[in-house]
Write a protein that holds these residues in place. Structure first.
Motif, short mmCIF file in Angstrom:
data_model
loop_
_atom_site.label_atom_id
_atom_site.label_comp_id
_atom_site.label_asym_id
_atom_site.label_seq_id
_atom_site.Cartn_x
_atom_site.Cartn_y
_atom_site.Cartn_z
N ASP A 74 82.39 59.47 54.85
CA ASP A 74 81.26 60.35 54.63
C ASP A 74 80.07 60.06 55.54
O ASP A 74 79.11 60.82 55.55
N LEU A 75 80.11 58.95 56.27
CA LEU A 75 79.00 58.60 57.16
C LEU A 75 79.09 59.44 58.43
O LEU A 75 80.11 59.40 59.12
N VAL A 76 78.04 60.20 58.73
CA VAL A 76 78.08 61.09 59.89
C VAL A 76 76.89 60.93 60.82
O VAL A 76 76.87 61.50 61.91
N ASP A 77 75.88 60.17 60.41
CA ASP A 77 74.68 60.02 61.23
C ASP A 77 74.42 58.55 61.48
O ASP A 77 74.20 57.81 60.52
N PRO A 78 74.56 58.05 62.70
CA PRO A 78 74.40 58.77 63.95
C PRO A 78 75.65 59.48 64.46
O PRO A 78 75.55 60.35 65.32
N GLU A 79 76.86 59.14 63.97
CA GLU A 79 78.06 59.92 64.29
C GLU A 79 79.14 59.56 63.28
O GLU A 79 79.09 58.51 62.64
N ALA A 80 80.12 60.45 63.12
CA ALA A 80 81.21 60.21 62.18
C ALA A 80 82.08 59.06 62.69
O ALA A 80 82.30 58.90 63.89
N ILE A 81 82.57 58.25 61.75
CA ILE A 81 83.50 57.18 62.09
C ILE A 81 84.83 57.82 62.46
O ILE A 81 85.30 58.75 61.80
N VAL A 82 85.45 57.31 63.51
CA VAL A 82 86.68 57.90 64.04
C VAL A 82 87.84 57.59 63.10
O VAL A 82 88.11 56.42 62.79
N LEU A 83 88.53 58.63 62.63
CA LEU A 83 89.67 58.47 61.73
C LEU A 83 90.86 57.88 62.49
O LEU A 83 91.11 58.23 63.65
N GLY A 84 91.59 56.97 61.83
CA GLY A 84 92.79 56.40 62.42
C GLY A 84 92.54 55.36 63.50
O GLY A 84 93.49 54.82 64.05
N ARG A 85 91.31 55.03 63.79
CA ARG A 85 90.97 54.06 64.84
C ARG A 85 90.54 52.76 64.20
O ARG A 85 89.74 52.75 63.27
N GLN A 86 91.06 51.64 64.69
CA GLN A 86 90.69 50.33 64.15
C GLN A 86 89.22 50.02 64.44
O GLN A 86 88.73 50.33 65.53
N PHE A 87 88.55 49.44 63.45
CA PHE A 87 87.16 49.06 63.62
C PHE A 87 86.85 47.85 62.75
O PHE A 87 87.61 47.49 61.86
N GLY A 88 85.74 47.24 63.01
CA GLY A 88 85.15 46.22 62.16
C GLY A 88 83.73 46.66 61.89
O GLY A 88 83.19 47.50 62.61
N CYS A 89 83.11 46.11 60.86
CA CYS A 89 81.72 46.49 60.61
C CYS A 89 80.91 45.30 60.13
O CYS A 89 81.44 44.33 59.60
N VAL A 90 79.62 45.41 60.37
CA VAL A 90 78.66 44.39 59.97
C VAL A 90 77.61 45.06 59.09
O VAL A 90 77.08 46.12 59.45
N VAL A 91 77.34 44.45 57.93
CA VAL A 91 76.34 44.94 57.00
C VAL A 91 75.19 43.94 57.00
O VAL A 91 75.41 42.73 56.86
N ARG A 92 73.97 44.45 57.15
CA ARG A 92 72.77 43.60 57.11
C ARG A 92 71.88 44.08 55.98
O ARG A 92 71.75 45.28 55.75
N SER A 93 71.26 43.11 55.29
CA SER A 93 70.40 43.44 54.15
C SER A 93 69.22 42.48 54.10
O SER A 93 69.33 41.33 54.51
N GLN A 94 68.11 42.96 53.54
CA GLN A 94 66.93 42.12 53.38
C GLN A 94 66.98 41.32 52.09
O GLN A 94 66.19 40.41 51.88
N VAL A 95 67.90 41.66 51.18
CA VAL A 95 68.06 40.93 49.91
C VAL A 95 69.54 40.59 49.73
O VAL A 95 70.41 41.25 50.28
N PRO A 96 69.84 39.56 48.92
CA PRO A 96 71.24 39.21 48.67
C PRO A 96 71.96 40.34 47.93
O PRO A 96 71.43 40.90 46.97
N VAL A 97 73.17 40.65 48.37
CA VAL A 97 74.04 41.61 47.70
C VAL A 97 75.47 41.07 47.81
O VAL A 97 75.74 40.14 48.56
N VAL A 98 76.38 41.68 47.06
CA VAL A 98 77.81 41.40 47.18
C VAL A 98 78.45 42.62 47.80
O VAL A 98 78.17 43.76 47.39
#
Length: 126
Positions: A76-100
Motif C-alpha cells: 500500500d506504500l506509494v509515496d515516494p513510489e510504489a514498492i516493486v512487486l516480486g523484487r527482492q528488497f530489504g528495509c530499514v525502519v527508524r524511530s524517535q521512540v522505542p518500538v517493536v
C-alpha cells in the motif's frame, strides 16, 4: 535522520509475491510490518527500502500512536513510489521512540493455498 534518536530496525529479506491468486484485499499476497508502540509518545517512523539493482527509495513516513499497534502493508506504500512487486528488497525502519517491529508475508500465488511467514526485525545500532 536528524531528530529521530538513532533507533533502527532492519528487515533484510523482503519480496512481495506476485501475482496473487486470491480476492482483494484479504487474499492478496503482501509483505507487512507490524509495529507495536507501548510508550506514551506517538512513534514517527521512517521506512527506507533497499533493492539489489536500484537506488534506495524512501523515506516512507509511518505513524503509530502511543500505546497502539499498527499493521502496514508494504504493497500500500506509494509515496515516494510504489514498492516493486516480486523484487527482492530489504528495509530499514527508524524511530524517535522505542518500538517493536515484526515483518510478515502472505503468499497466495498458488490457487487455494496461503503461505504465511513472519520474523522479528533486527534492532541495529545507528
Amino acid at each position: 535522520m536528524a531528530g529521530l534518536g538513532g533507533r533502527v530496525w532492519v528487515v533484510p529479506g523482503g519480496r512481495i509475491p506476485f501475482p496473487s491468486s486470491g480476492d482483494e484485499p484479504e487474499f492478496t499476497s503482501f509483505d507487512q510490518l507490524c509495529v507495536l508502540n507501548t510508550g506514551d509518545e506517538t512513534a514517527e517512523l521512517e521506512l527506507t527500502v533497499y533493492y539489489q539493482d536500484r537506488e534506495p527509495v524512501g523515506p516512507y513516513p509511518i505513524e503509530v500512536g502511543a500505546r497502539r499497534v499498527r499493521h502496514v502493508r508494504l504493497n500500500d506504500l506509494v509515496d515516494p513510489e510504489a514498492i516493486v512487486l516480486g523484487r527482492q528488497f530489504g528495509c530499514v525502519v527508524r524511530s524517535q521512540v522505542p518500538v517493536v517491529v515484526q515483518f510478515s508475508r502472505q503468499d497466495t500465488r498458488l490457487p487455494g493455498v496461503i503461505g504465511l511467514t513472519g520474523t522479528m526485525a533486527f534492532p541495529a545500532e545507528s
